[in-house]
Design a protein around this motif. Structure first.
Motif, PDB file in Angstrom:
ATOM      1  N   CYS A   1      33.342  15.323  -8.067  1.00  0.00           N
ATOM      2  CA  CYS A   1      33.779  14.203  -8.925  1.00  0.00           C
ATOM      3  C   CYS A   1      35.022  13.501  -8.380  1.00  0.00           C
ATOM      4  N   GLY A   2      35.808  14.192  -7.565  1.00  0.00           N
ATOM      5  CA  GLY A   2      36.993  13.584  -6.953  1.00  0.00           C
ATOM      6  C   GLY A   2      38.222  13.525  -7.853  1.00  0.00           C
TER       7      GLY A   2
ATOM      8  N   VAL B   1      35.371  19.515  -1.552  1.00  0.00           N
ATOM      9  CA  VAL B   1      36.813  19.359  -1.354  1.00  0.00           C
ATOM     10  C   VAL B   1      37.294  20.088  -0.099  1.00  0.00           C
TER      11      VAL B   1
ATOM     12  N   CYS C   1      40.000  19.771 -13.192  1.00  0.00           N
ATOM     13  CA  CYS C   1      38.635  20.027 -12.702  1.00  0.00           C
ATOM     14  C   CYS C   1      37.682  20.274 -13.876  1.00  0.00           C
ATOM     15  N   PRO C   2      36.630  19.462 -14.006  1.00  0.00           N
ATOM     16  CA  PRO C   2      35.715  19.631 -15.135  1.00  0.00           C
ATOM     17  C   PRO C   2      34.655  20.704 -14.896  1.00  0.00           C
TER      18      PRO C   2
ATOM     19  N   CYS D   1      40.284  15.884  -8.712  1.00  0.00           N
ATOM     20  CA  CYS D   1      41.402  16.641  -8.119  1.00  0.00           C
ATOM     21  C   CYS D   1      42.055  15.813  -6.999  1.00  0.00           C
TER      22      CYS D   1
ATOM     23  N   ILE E   1      37.905  25.417  -9.409  1.00  0.00           N
ATOM     24  CA  ILE E   1      39.182  25.743  -8.767  1.00  0.00           C
ATOM     25  C   ILE E   1      39.767  26.984  -9.434  1.00  0.00           C
TER      26      ILE E   1
ATOM     27  N   CYS F   1      31.682  23.077  -7.237  1.00  0.00           N
ATOM     28  CA  CYS F   1      32.223  21.710  -7.181  1.00  0.00           C
ATOM     29  C   CYS F   1      31.103  20.669  -7.327  1.00  0.00           C
ATOM     30  N   ILE F   2      31.337  19.690  -8.193  1.00  0.00           N
ATOM     31  CA  ILE F   2      30.339  18.631  -8.402  1.00  0.00           C
ATOM     32  C   ILE F   2      30.749  17.329  -7.691  1.00  0.00           C
TER      33      ILE F   2
HETATM   34  S1  SF4 Z   1      37.822  18.229  -9.665  1.00  0.00           S
HETATM   35 FE1  SF4 Z   1      36.584  20.095  -9.377  1.00  0.00          FE
HETATM   36  S2  SF4 Z   1      34.470  19.380  -9.372  1.00  0.00           S
HETATM   37 FE2  SF4 Z   1      35.768  17.560  -9.076  1.00  0.00          FE
HETATM   38  S3  SF4 Z   1      35.884  17.339  -6.815  1.00  0.00           S
HETATM   39 FE3  SF4 Z   1      37.647  18.582  -7.452  1.00  0.00          FE
HETATM   40  S4  SF4 Z   1      36.955  20.721  -7.258  1.00  0.00           S
HETATM   41 FE4  SF4 Z   1      35.135  19.422  -7.234  1.00  0.00          FE
END
Ligand code: SF4
Ligand code: SF4
Length: 376
Positions: free
Chosen positions: A329-330, A349, A366-367, A332, A371, A326-327
């Protein structure tokens, strides 16, 4: 004499432009594409997360280019291309997937559907209204330019499901909250299809997506282009090639039940070029189909309370979040219709599975491939 609905399937092994154009032209002609001469044509590719072409998430720019060229070669007055994927807003331009460049170089007008959409009542949904692109009033023909992909919720993303991208931005995720089960969601999609009324569909199945589609699966070379004047027939052919029984796909069943198909029985679909039954990919990695969803929905029917549907839906496999990948990015968190996600102080997350409705929107956007879907 038996009534036939043609689905034209032809080989196309690479994304080399000349080969793609030849295959697209052959499939469109064999499937009797409507006359576009002097008309304004809207092409709807599947852009989803505007990912790099080799990830097999989006319709490839080469297939879109071939369609734009073909429309102009057949005398179209203007070609428009549009989508409103995921969490993107009115200023979105699909540069990552190469779609924007294809439009610019081939002379098509890019339209972001989230700009000043018009509300439309969706039949079969007890009064739901959804915002659809205002260009629908300007155009004569809509063509779905789909991608062959699996789909965690709907089992397959076809040319009918592709039209969900015409609903403006985040309004799409609220539909998941209103129609949380596969059958309910299929009912909403079928209603949407009856409003949009695409006259033709073409599918990029040169490299498909198998496994955890529509965004986190694996590219799979299939070497095919499919086309039909009945998008539901094209999707049935796609299901056969993927190894599904087409009638086990909730959206196809719903379209048939609502008489939104040109065919009533699967043997009414004909194949003027290659036959889908000769192309079945026995080791295609499909989404495991949930029998209990089908059974429960046949028992509870459309009027059963949303509380029980949500409770039932929460028994589906959970999305799992990998904190290492996970980076933060928010994306999701932003798209989650169940308000089940938040970022902790380390920008990782945290999921509330009691609130999660298993719509898998988070998985789609999710980039970072952070997930995955829990194995049962
Ligand atoms: S979309 Fe993916 S990378 Fe971005 S916050 Fe959610 S789990 Fe993390
Ligand atoms: S956590 Fe993911 S699967 Fe669950 S409701 Fe939110 S977006 Fe949907």
């Amino acid at each position: 004499m038996m009534h036939h609905v043609p689905v034209a399937i032809t080989r196309c092994e690479t994304y080399e432009m000349e080969e793609v154009f030849r295959a697209v032209e052959l499939a469109c002609d064999a499937a009797s594409i409507p006359d576009v001469s002097g008309k304004r044509v809207l092409l709807k590719p599947n852009i989803l997360s505007d990912a790099a072409p080799e990830k097999a998430i989006t319709t490839r720019g080469e297939v879109l280019r071939a369609m734009i060229r073909l429309m102009y070669a057949k005398g179209a007055k203007q070609v428009l291309v549009g989508d409103s994927p995921g969490i993107h807003g009115p200023s979105f331009v699909p540069k990552g997937s190469g779609i924007a460049q294809a439009c610019k170089e081939e002379g098509a007008r890019w339209c972001e559907f989230a700009r000043d959409p018009v509300m439309h009542r969706i039949p079969g949904t007890y009064g739901l209204k959804l915002p659809l692109p205002n260009v629908m009033d300007e155009i004569d023909i809509i063509i779905s330019v789909a991608k062959m992909k699996t789909h965690q919720l709907m089992y397959a993303t076809g040319s009918v499901k592709n039209l969900f991208g015409m609903v403006s931005g985040l309004h799409k995720s609220s539909c998941h909250m209103l129609y949380p089960t596969r059958e309910g969601f299929a009912r909403m999609l079928a209603g949407l299809y009856s409003v949009i009324k695409p006259q033709f569909a073409i599918m990029d199945a040169i490299v498909a997506m198998e496994g955890a589609g529509p965004a986190a699966g694996n590219p799979r070379h299939m070497g095919l282009i499919l086309a039909s004047a009945d998008p539901s027939a094209l999707d049935a052919a796609q299901s056969i090639i993927m190894g599904y029984d087409p009638l086990s796909i909730p959206l196809t069943r719903e379209l048939l039940d609502r008489r939104l198909t040109e065919w009533r029985r699967i043997d009414e679909i004909s194949y003027p070029l290659l036959d889908a039954h000769d192309l079945i990919c026995t080791d295609f990695e499909r989404i495991v189909q949930q029998k209990r969803t089908k059974l429960l929905n046949s028992l509870i029917g459309p009027l059963f309370t949303r509380y029980f549907k949500l409770r039932h839906q929460r028994k589906e496999p959970r999305p799992l979040f990998d904190p290492d990948a996970c980076i933060g990015c928010g994306k999701c968190v932003k798209i989650c219709p169940g308000k089940a996600l938040k970022l902790d102080s380390n920008h990782k997350v945290v999921a509330d599975y009691d609130a999660c409705i298993r719509c898998y929107c988070c998985h789609e956007v999710c980039p970072a491939d952070a997930i995955s879907i829990e194995k049962e």
